[in-house]
Design an enzyme around this catalytic site. Structure first.
Site, PDB file in Angstrom:
ATOM      1  N   ARG A  88       0.819  -1.202   0.000  1.00  0.00           N
ATOM      2  CA  ARG A  88       0.000   0.000   0.000  1.00  0.00           C
ATOM      3  C   ARG A  88       0.857   1.256   0.000  1.00  0.00           C
ATOM      4  O   ARG A  88       0.317   2.361  -0.009  1.00  0.00           O
ATOM      5  CB  ARG A  88      -0.838   0.005   1.264  1.00  0.00           C
ATOM      6  CG  ARG A  88      -2.282  -0.273   1.035  1.00  0.00           C
ATOM      7  CD  ARG A  88      -2.943  -0.083   2.371  1.00  0.00           C
ATOM      8  NE  ARG A  88      -4.341   0.063   2.248  1.00  0.00           N
ATOM      9  CZ  ARG A  88      -5.203  -0.949   2.257  1.00  0.00           C
ATOM     10  NH1 ARG A  88      -4.781  -2.178   2.347  1.00  0.00           N
ATOM     11  NH2 ARG A  88      -6.474  -0.717   2.162  1.00  0.00           N
ATOM     12  N   ARG A 171     -10.110   7.425   3.955  1.00  0.00           N
ATOM     13  CA  ARG A 171      -9.371   6.303   3.325  1.00  0.00           C
ATOM     14  C   ARG A 171      -9.069   6.602   1.862  1.00  0.00           C
ATOM     15  O   ARG A 171      -8.007   6.242   1.351  1.00  0.00           O
ATOM     16  CB  ARG A 171     -10.180   5.008   3.455  1.00  0.00           C
ATOM     17  CG  ARG A 171     -10.181   4.469   4.882  1.00  0.00           C
ATOM     18  CD  ARG A 171     -11.273   3.449   5.089  1.00  0.00           C
ATOM     19  NE  ARG A 171     -11.075   2.236   4.325  1.00  0.00           N
ATOM     20  CZ  ARG A 171     -12.041   1.337   4.112  1.00  0.00           C
ATOM     21  NH1 ARG A 171     -13.250   1.529   4.601  1.00  0.00           N
ATOM     22  NH2 ARG A 171     -11.777   0.260   3.416  1.00  0.00           N
TER      23      ARG A 171
HETATM   24  P1  AP5 Z   1      -8.550  -3.490   3.670  1.00  0.00           P
HETATM   25  O1  AP5 Z   1      -9.391  -4.489   4.325  1.00  0.00           O
HETATM   26  O2  AP5 Z   1      -7.486  -3.930   2.721  1.00  0.00           O
HETATM   27  O3  AP5 Z   1      -9.482  -2.406   3.030  1.00  0.00           O
HETATM   28  P2  AP5 Z   1      -9.410  -1.635   1.606  1.00  0.00           P
HETATM   29  O4  AP5 Z   1      -8.208  -1.739   0.766  1.00  0.00           O
HETATM   30  O5  AP5 Z   1      -9.778  -0.271   1.986  1.00  0.00           O
HETATM   31  O6  AP5 Z   1     -10.303  -2.443   0.774  1.00  0.00           O
HETATM   32  P3  AP5 Z   1     -11.678  -2.889   1.096  1.00  0.00           P
HETATM   33  O7  AP5 Z   1     -11.673  -4.213   1.785  1.00  0.00           O
HETATM   34  O8  AP5 Z   1     -12.422  -1.781   1.810  1.00  0.00           O
HETATM   35  O9  AP5 Z   1     -12.317  -2.954  -0.353  1.00  0.00           O
HETATM   36  P4  AP5 Z   1     -12.062  -3.952  -1.561  1.00  0.00           P
HETATM   37  O10 AP5 Z   1     -11.389  -3.251  -2.682  1.00  0.00           O
HETATM   38  O11 AP5 Z   1     -11.506  -5.251  -1.116  1.00  0.00           O
HETATM   39  O12 AP5 Z   1     -13.592  -4.110  -1.999  1.00  0.00           O
HETATM   40  P5  AP5 Z   1     -14.622  -5.307  -1.811  1.00  0.00           P
HETATM   41  O13 AP5 Z   1     -14.261  -6.439  -2.712  1.00  0.00           O
HETATM   42  O14 AP5 Z   1     -14.903  -5.607  -0.376  1.00  0.00           O
HETATM   43  O15 AP5 Z   1      -7.805  -2.582   4.777  1.00  0.00           O
HETATM   44  C1  AP5 Z   1      -8.505  -2.028   5.860  1.00  0.00           C
HETATM   45  C2  AP5 Z   1      -7.535  -1.181   6.677  1.00  0.00           C
HETATM   46  O16 AP5 Z   1      -6.454  -2.009   7.184  1.00  0.00           O
HETATM   47  C3  AP5 Z   1      -6.826  -0.045   5.912  1.00  0.00           C
HETATM   48  O17 AP5 Z   1      -7.607   1.129   5.848  1.00  0.00           O
HETATM   49  C4  AP5 Z   1      -5.547   0.115   6.763  1.00  0.00           C
HETATM   50  O18 AP5 Z   1      -5.811   0.842   7.921  1.00  0.00           O
HETATM   51  C5  AP5 Z   1      -5.209  -1.319   7.169  1.00  0.00           C
HETATM   52  N1  AP5 Z   1      -4.290  -1.976   6.207  1.00  0.00           N
HETATM   53  C6  AP5 Z   1      -4.556  -3.078   5.439  1.00  0.00           C
HETATM   54  N2  AP5 Z   1      -3.483  -3.398   4.685  1.00  0.00           N
HETATM   55  C7  AP5 Z   1      -2.511  -2.479   4.980  1.00  0.00           C
HETATM   56  C8  AP5 Z   1      -1.197  -2.265   4.505  1.00  0.00           C
HETATM   57  N3  AP5 Z   1      -0.640  -3.035   3.547  1.00  0.00           N
HETATM   58  N4  AP5 Z   1      -0.491  -1.229   5.017  1.00  0.00           N
HETATM   59  C9  AP5 Z   1      -1.020  -0.426   5.981  1.00  0.00           C
HETATM   60  N5  AP5 Z   1      -2.281  -0.559   6.456  1.00  0.00           N
HETATM   61  C10 AP5 Z   1      -3.025  -1.583   5.969  1.00  0.00           C
HETATM   62  O19 AP5 Z   1     -15.907  -4.577  -2.456  1.00  0.00           O
HETATM   63  C11 AP5 Z   1     -16.508  -3.458  -1.817  1.00  0.00           C
HETATM   64  C12 AP5 Z   1     -18.041  -3.587  -1.929  1.00  0.00           C
HETATM   65  O20 AP5 Z   1     -18.422  -3.432  -3.282  1.00  0.00           O
HETATM   66  C13 AP5 Z   1     -18.571  -4.952  -1.482  1.00  0.00           C
HETATM   67  O21 AP5 Z   1     -19.808  -4.762  -0.843  1.00  0.00           O
HETATM   68  C14 AP5 Z   1     -18.739  -5.719  -2.791  1.00  0.00           C
HETATM   69  O22 AP5 Z   1     -19.771  -6.703  -2.713  1.00  0.00           O
HETATM   70  C15 AP5 Z   1     -19.089  -4.606  -3.774  1.00  0.00           C
HETATM   71  N6  AP5 Z   1     -18.564  -4.832  -5.108  1.00  0.00           N
HETATM   72  C16 AP5 Z   1     -17.374  -5.411  -5.454  1.00  0.00           C
HETATM   73  N7  AP5 Z   1     -17.222  -5.439  -6.794  1.00  0.00           N
HETATM   74  C17 AP5 Z   1     -18.357  -4.844  -7.312  1.00  0.00           C
HETATM   75  C18 AP5 Z   1     -18.785  -4.566  -8.635  1.00  0.00           C
HETATM   76  N8  AP5 Z   1     -18.053  -4.880  -9.714  1.00  0.00           N
HETATM   77  N9  AP5 Z   1     -19.987  -3.937  -8.785  1.00  0.00           N
HETATM   78  C19 AP5 Z   1     -20.756  -3.609  -7.686  1.00  0.00           C
HETATM   79  N10 AP5 Z   1     -20.382  -3.857  -6.407  1.00  0.00           N
HETATM   80  C20 AP5 Z   1     -19.197  -4.460  -6.229  1.00  0.00           C
END
Ligand code: AP5
Length: 213
Positions: A88, A171
């Site tokens: 990240r 974020r």
């Molecule tokens: P993390 O859990 O990695 O959160 P993120 O990167 O913010 O990603 P998300 O899990 O929120 O989203 P995603 O892209 O995976 O989307 P999803 O598939 O769920 O990290 C959380 C926290 O941990 C960070 O803020 C940080 O504090 C810490 N952290 C983690 N890794 C770190 C690192 N390397 N360094 C430092 N800190 C770290 O999809 C989202 C939604 O949209 C779902 O409801 C899904 O069903 C829907 N959806 C998905 N695709 C579609 C589509 N094509 N059309 C419509 N809806 C869709």
């Protein structure tokens, strides 16, 4: 096959990484899931990580890098993995590259799931996550069979604390400042692949499978 999923929070990295892991029989390694499991179990790492996650900030590299390198050194990762949420920051990417180079290895593809900010906030408000197994749903786009209940394990679904709109905005800012530069980083290495993340999740997956073969 070693893959990195790039994209804004809520772009669908986790959704796609789970499908890739299943199809290509490689583990899905999510640093966010590792932190959330530690928070749930009340470990020292979890207590520390929560302070940052609840604020929409990144967990410091010193904490994150070690848990990731330990995880990918495990036996089930020897034939590859899909990384979701790591790296990240540029320093995290450099640590990973150096660790792989020492093993005579490298990342094969960095896949950027591209979704504009305006789509993200609605998506996050509709996301529901299982407190027990980490499965994710969306109240409109990927609804569970029974409202509020995980299809996979039957436990309850919640709105993640960091999915509140104000925290999502923070974020997104952190993403643009610290994570987006990785697109250029992997572009310069010639392994960046872009997919449109605004289309139906099955179509996003089909585009990724075309890239991976
Ligand atoms: P993390 O859990 O990695 O959160 P993120 O990167 O913010 O990603 P998300 O899990 O929120 O989203 P995603 O892209 O995976 O989307 P999803 O598939 O769920 O990290 C959380 C926290 O941990 C960070 O803020 C940080 O504090 C810490 N952290 C983690 N890794 C770190 C690192 N390397 N360094 C430092 N800190 C770290 O999809 C989202 C939604 O949209 C779902 O409801 C899904 O069903 C829907 N959806 C998905 N695709 C579609 C589509 N094509 N059309 C419509 N809806 C869709």
């Amino acid at each position: 096959m070693k893959l990195i999923m790039l994209g804004a929070p809520g772009a669908g990295k986790g959704t796609q990484a789970k499908m890739i892991a299943e199809k290509y029989s490689i583990p899905h390694v999510s640093t966010g899931d590792i932190f959330r499991a530690n928070i749930k179990n009340g470990t020292e790492l979890g207590i520390e990580a929560k302070k940052y996650m609840d604020q929409g900030q990144l967990v410091p590299d010193e904490l994150t890098v070690k848990i990731l390198l330990d995880r990918v050194a495990q036996e089930d990762c020897k034939n590859g993995y899909v990384l979701d949420g790591f790296p990240r920051t540029i320093p995290q990417a450099e640590v990973l590259d150096n660790a792989l180079t020492e093993l005579g290895d490298k990342v094969d593809f960095a896949i950027n799931v591209d979704v504009p900010d305006e789509n993200i906030i609605g998506r996050m408000g509709g996301r529901r996550a299982c407190v027990k197994c980490g499965a994710t749903y969306h109240v409109v786009y990927n609804a569970p069979k029974t409202e509020g209940v995980c299809d996979a394990c039957g436990d309850k679904l919640i709105l993640r604390a960091d999915d509140e709109p104000e925290t999502v905005k923070k974020r997104l800012n952190v993403y643009h400042e610290q994570t987006q530069p990785l697109i250029e980083y992997y572009g310069n290495k010639g392994i960046l692949k872009e997919v449109d993340g605004t289309v139906d999740m099955k179509d996003v997956f089909a585009a990724i499978c075309d890239i991976l073969g």
